[in-house]
Design a protein around this motif. Structure first.
Motif, mmCIF file in Angstrom:
data_model
loop_
_atom_site.group_PDB
_atom_site.id
_atom_site.type_symbol
_atom_site.label_atom_id
_atom_site.label_comp_id
_atom_site.label_asym_id
_atom_site.label_seq_id
_atom_site.Cartn_x
_atom_site.Cartn_y
_atom_site.Cartn_z
ATOM 1 N N GLY A 1 5.927 3.124 1.771
ATOM 2 C CA GLY A 1 4.714 2.324 1.675
ATOM 3 C C GLY A 1 4.609 1.361 2.829
ATOM 4 N N ARG B 1 -6.607 8.242 1.764
ATOM 5 C CA ARG B 1 -6.810 6.799 1.735
ATOM 6 C C ARG B 1 -5.515 6.093 1.367
ATOM 7 N NH1 ARG B 1 -12.400 6.465 -1.657
ATOM 8 N NH2 ARG B 1 -11.473 8.257 -2.708
ATOM 9 N N ARG B 2 -5.573 4.785 1.322
ATOM 10 C CA ARG B 2 -4.400 4.007 0.901
ATOM 11 C C ARG B 2 -4.742 3.248 -0.373
ATOM 12 N NH1 ARG B 2 -4.923 -1.436 4.145
ATOM 13 N NH2 ARG B 2 -6.678 -0.991 5.511
ATOM 14 N N ARG C 1 0.182 5.705 0.301
ATOM 15 C CA ARG C 1 -0.859 6.676 0.633
ATOM 16 C C ARG C 1 -1.318 7.406 -0.612
ATOM 17 N NH1 ARG C 1 -1.176 10.912 5.713
ATOM 18 N NH2 ARG C 1 -3.073 11.978 5.011
ATOM 19 N N TYR D 1 0.827 -1.197 0.000
ATOM 20 C CA TYR D 1 0.000 0.000 0.000
ATOM 21 C C TYR D 1 0.871 1.261 0.000
ATOM 22 C CZ TYR D 1 -3.895 -2.993 1.437
ATOM 23 O OH TYR D 1 -4.875 -3.975 1.494
ATOM 24 N N LEU E 1 -7.539 4.837 5.641
ATOM 25 C CA LEU E 1 -6.284 4.970 6.384
ATOM 26 C C LEU E 1 -6.471 4.642 7.855
ATOM 27 C CD1 LEU E 1 -4.520 8.225 5.109
ATOM 28 C CD2 LEU E 1 -3.629 5.901 5.009
ATOM 29 N N GLY F 1 -3.231 0.791 6.949
ATOM 30 C CA GLY F 1 -3.517 2.190 7.198
ATOM 31 C C GLY F 1 -2.805 2.715 8.434
ATOM 32 N N LEU G 1 0.807 3.501 7.603
ATOM 33 C CA LEU G 1 0.935 4.734 6.832
ATOM 34 C C LEU G 1 0.687 5.962 7.704
ATOM 35 C CD1 LEU G 1 -0.823 3.678 3.510
ATOM 36 C CD2 LEU G 1 1.622 3.794 3.978
#
Length: 242
Positions: A204, A118-119, A114, A112, A143, A149, A152
């Motif tokens: 990531g 959201r991711r 960002r 993932y 996220l 999430g 991140l």
């Protein structure tokens, strides 16, 4: 003439190029997950024949795909995103490592990055047949729910904008170098994620996800070492990315 209602996300932009505005409105709706034609027509305010015509055209370009009667975002969007930003070259480097992590864990794996608030899943390996968690490349997820999430957010300067995840939890994620979640993003799904860091900056999050019934109530105990190692290896490969 049909009047286009603003999508629930509130991100539709009216440019005066009607067909483009309507196509983007449909893509914005699909960013929240797969939807059938009827729901897309109702939420966009478009007549069903118009929505269907646009969706079929988007599908022809790979911007939309269909699964079990529902439309979802297509793989071409991720391809374009990867081309647009050097940081997303990470997805190309991740392929072999995600394959190894899948083989070691026996579960689905994802990478993932960002994307706004959201991711975005930019690379994935599905666990295959049987009970599994499947996240397609191009999926946009929250996220503030799920281990990916949390990772991140833990390395983001604006984490305070997402109060659903307590600061102390994000501090714990940074301290131990991984996050876990159980039934946060989706009922019955557990996951473990670790950051891909380069010179202290986050590129990531590598994630392993699967049924909570199989991963248990403390999935990090078994999976954290595997996931963290994969994330460190990917970070080493990404050392020359600009």
């Amino acid at each position: 003439m049909s009047t286009l209602r603003e999508p629930a996300e509130g991100r539709n932009r009216i440019t005066g190029v009607g067909v483009l505005d309507r196509a983007v409105a449909l893509l914005d709706l699909l960013a929240g997950g797969p939807l059938p034609l009827r729901a897309l027509a109702e939420r966009s305010g478009l007549p069903r024949p118009t929505a269907h015509r646009l969706l079929v055209a988007l599908e022809a370009h790979g911007l939309v795909a269909r699964d079990d009667g529902a439309f979802r975002l297509g793989p071409r969007l991720t391809e374009l995103a990867v081309s647009a930003g050097p940081a997303l070259d990470l997805a190309a480097l991740a392929g072999p490592l995600l394959g190894e992590l899948h083989a070691e864990s026996g579960e689905s794996v994802q990478l993932y990055v960002r994307s706004g608030d959201r991711r975005l899943c930019v690379a994935a390996r599905d666990a295959g047949a049987g009970l599994r968690d499947s996240v397609p490349v191009g999926a946009l997820l929250p996220l503030d729910a799920g281990s990916g999430g949390k990772v991140l957010l833990a390395w983001s300067a604006d984490a305070d904008r997402f109060p659903a995840v307590p600061r102390r939890e994000l501090e714990a994620v940074r301290r131990r170098g991984w996050a876990e979640s159980i039934a946060e993003r989706e009922a019955g799904v557990a996951s473990v994620s670790a950051p891909v860091l380069r010179e202290g900056g986050l590129l990531g999050a590598v994630c392993v996800s699967g049924p909570a019934s199989r991963l248990g109530q403390a999935p990090g105990r078994r999976l954290a070492p595997l996931v963290a190692t994969a994330a460190r290896r990917l970070a080493a490969l990404a050392a020359d990315l600009r």
